[in-house]
Design a protein around this motif. Structure first.
Motif, PDB file in Angstrom:
ATOM      1  N   VAL A  59      60.340  30.395  52.653  1.00 41.31           N
ATOM      2  CA  VAL A  59      59.867  29.040  52.365  1.00 41.31           C
ATOM      3  C   VAL A  59      58.654  29.052  51.432  1.00 41.31           C
ATOM      4  CG1 VAL A  59      59.045  26.877  53.378  1.00 41.31           C
ATOM      5  CG2 VAL A  59      60.751  28.236  54.595  1.00 41.31           C
ATOM      6  N   ALA A  60      57.641  29.857  51.768  1.00 41.20           N
ATOM      7  CA  ALA A  60      56.396  29.834  50.990  1.00 41.20           C
ATOM      8  C   ALA A  60      56.600  30.219  49.513  1.00 41.20           C
ATOM      9  CB  ALA A  60      55.335  30.709  51.665  1.00 41.20           C
ATOM     10  N   ALA A  95      60.565  33.001  63.190  1.00 42.52           N
ATOM     11  CA  ALA A  95      60.449  31.800  62.357  1.00 42.52           C
ATOM     12  C   ALA A  95      59.286  31.936  61.378  1.00 42.52           C
ATOM     13  CB  ALA A  95      60.264  30.567  63.242  1.00 42.52           C
ATOM     14  N   ASP A  96      58.184  32.511  61.838  1.00 39.88           N
ATOM     15  CA  ASP A  96      57.030  32.732  60.949  1.00 39.88           C
ATOM     16  C   ASP A  96      57.401  33.656  59.794  1.00 39.88           C
ATOM     17  OD1 ASP A  96      55.300  31.114  62.253  1.00 39.88           O
ATOM     18  OD2 ASP A  96      54.340  32.707  63.410  1.00 39.88           O
ATOM     19  N   SER A 124      59.475  31.787  57.281  1.00 36.25           N
ATOM     20  CA  SER A 124      58.604  30.898  56.515  1.00 36.25           C
ATOM     21  C   SER A 124      57.863  31.681  55.448  1.00 36.25           C
ATOM     22  CB  SER A 124      57.575  30.234  57.430  1.00 36.25           C
ATOM     23  OG  SER A 124      58.222  29.441  58.383  1.00 36.25           O
ATOM     24  N   LYS A 125      57.385  32.856  55.842  1.00 38.48           N
ATOM     25  CA  LYS A 125      56.534  33.622  54.935  1.00 38.48           C
ATOM     26  C   LYS A 125      57.316  34.184  53.751  1.00 38.48           C
ATOM     27  CE  LYS A 125      54.106  36.237  57.561  1.00 38.48           C
ATOM     28  NZ  LYS A 125      53.512  37.433  58.169  1.00 38.48           N
ATOM     29  N   TYR A 145      60.351  19.884  47.044  1.00 39.88           N
ATOM     30  CA  TYR A 145      60.990  20.997  47.758  1.00 39.88           C
ATOM     31  C   TYR A 145      61.917  20.468  48.844  1.00 39.88           C
ATOM     32  CZ  TYR A 145      61.468  24.876  51.053  1.00 39.88           C
ATOM     33  OH  TYR A 145      61.979  25.819  51.897  1.00 39.88           O
ATOM     34  N   LEU A 182      58.477  27.367  47.665  1.00 39.44           N
ATOM     35  CA  LEU A 182      57.595  26.219  47.466  1.00 39.44           C
ATOM     36  C   LEU A 182      56.602  26.494  46.341  1.00 39.44           C
ATOM     37  CD1 LEU A 182      56.599  23.457  48.401  1.00 39.44           C
ATOM     38  CD2 LEU A 182      55.295  24.601  50.199  1.00 39.44           C
ATOM     39  N   ILE A 230      65.877  21.265  48.361  1.00 38.19           N
ATOM     40  CA  ILE A 230      66.447  22.262  49.267  1.00 38.19           C
ATOM     41  C   ILE A 230      67.340  21.588  50.312  1.00 38.19           C
ATOM     42  CG2 ILE A 230      65.929  24.094  50.936  1.00 38.19           C
ATOM     43  CD1 ILE A 230      65.258  24.759  47.987  1.00 38.19           C
ATOM     44  N   ARG A 241      54.627  25.995  59.016  1.00 41.13           N
ATOM     45  CA  ARG A 241      54.274  27.382  59.317  1.00 41.13           C
ATOM     46  C   ARG A 241      53.902  28.137  58.048  1.00 41.13           C
ATOM     47  NH1 ARG A 241      58.597  27.790  63.348  1.00 41.13           N
ATOM     48  NH2 ARG A 241      57.569  27.770  65.359  1.00 41.13           N
ATOM     49  N   ALA A 242      54.690  27.901  56.992  1.00 39.43           N
ATOM     50  CA  ALA A 242      54.518  28.708  55.788  1.00 39.43           C
ATOM     51  C   ALA A 242      53.268  28.336  55.019  1.00 39.43           C
ATOM     52  CB  ALA A 242      55.726  28.549  54.878  1.00 39.43           C
ATOM     53  N   THR A 243      52.883  27.086  55.077  1.00 35.68           N
ATOM     54  CA  THR A 243      52.007  26.619  54.018  1.00 35.68           C
ATOM     55  C   THR A 243      50.916  25.671  54.488  1.00 35.68           C
ATOM     56  OG1 THR A 243      53.480  24.761  53.712  1.00 35.68           O
ATOM     57  CG2 THR A 243      53.907  26.700  52.390  1.00 35.68           C
TER      58      THR A 243
END
Lengths: 200, 200
Positions: free
Chosen positions: B114-115, B106-107, B110-111, B143, B118, B147, A162-164
């Motif tokens: 996670v992003a 969840a998006d 991630s934004k 990652y 990473l 993690i 989702r993120a990347t």
């Protein structure tokens, strides 16, 4: 019935299956499914136990081979990652049974999955240290880092995609991750030169 | 209200808190809490976002320091493990928001979580490789392994304590795990001699 449950979870990429779905898929009577497993959690537990038993007997076999502890460790890393890949629901099932069901189910999972795997690490590390191949390493901390890292490829992946725009876990990604983990766990990220310098 | 939510989750060792619990704890009106965050997931998301923002600004600061990439990596490993330890609910919250709520939440995770993390790994690895300190390493795979391993100390621990009498995560366990992860990630498990032999 376990085969039907396993196939259903793979088809749906989900552990959200009902006893009646399983009855339908296996051609068994829903009452019989209920009689055998009590409820859905009982069935999931039985399924996980069966898969775990197969994997754990592989570990005993591996430990008995006439190869170095380093070679065994590499095979073990590949084995864990491939097992998760082969049974994509196994990872979610373990998380679900450990964290979201009753204590009895979590105790069962600990007993037939966590404890034998930890015991395997303990013996493999002791062999490696006594042969001068491995640094002295705490087995509980080692278990945590190795299993956590392998698990996360499957559990963390859709957060990353989702993120990347990172893609799903394919055969190729599995192979790359096995290679990555073998290199990282055995030799770390530092180059030889740098490591020699750090060691003084 | 975020402070009240954070304190409640620490007190109860659980993310199972209601909007009215938070209203009571913070002295705010329940309707106001609802107005601000929409629902419980909205509040949890806001809380995680606040903690994540603090941690991520630390990463930018770390990257700018005049120290080697190896030293930055070690500080980063300690930073992740301590952040999870300081906010024991953060880990469960991330899992919950990524896997059990709607796609929009969840998006968001991630934004904002996670992003950027990473991206930090990507830049740190590139620096380390260009300075000859790190082996060439895929950032996405790195990652995942780092993690996953850090996360598992907290997420996997109570499964282990059930199985094996392993105790809870204390200050001391945290320190040991940071040391273990620094050694493992930097140098791997092989002894110097063995590694030189493997490299030919």
């Amino acid at each position: 019935m376990l085969v039907a449950a396993s196939e259903l979870m793979i088809e749906r990429s989900s552990i959200e299956i009902s006893l009646s779905d399983i009855a339908q898929k296996s051609g068994a009577n829903a009452a019989l499914v209920k009689y055998h497993f009590g409820n859905k959690d009982g069935l999931l537990l039985a399924l996980l136990e069966r898969n775990a038993a197969t994997e754990l007997s592989n570990l005993e076999y591996l430990l008995a081979q006439p190869i170095t502890p380093t070679a065994k460790l590499k095979l073990h890393i590949g084995g864990i990652i491939r097992a998760y890949y082969r049974f994509p629901y196994m990872n979610r099932l373990i998380h679900y049974l450990l964290h979201e069901t009753n204590t009895a189910a979590a105790d069962e999972v600990s007993k037939f999955f966590v404890a034998p795997l930890l015991d395997f690490h303990r013996r493999l590390l002791a062999d490696g240290v006594s042969l001068g191949e491995f640094r002295a390493t705490d087995p509980v901390l080692f278990y945590t880092s190795l299993i956590g890292a392998c698990d996360h490829l499957f559990f963390g992946r859709h957060a990353m995609s989702r993120a990347t725009g990172v893609g799903p876990v394919t055969d190729e990604v599995c192979r790359q991750y096995i290679k990555h983990m073998e290199t990282l766990i055995c030799g770390g990220i530092l180059t030889q030169v740098e490591e020699a310098a750090a060691a003084g």
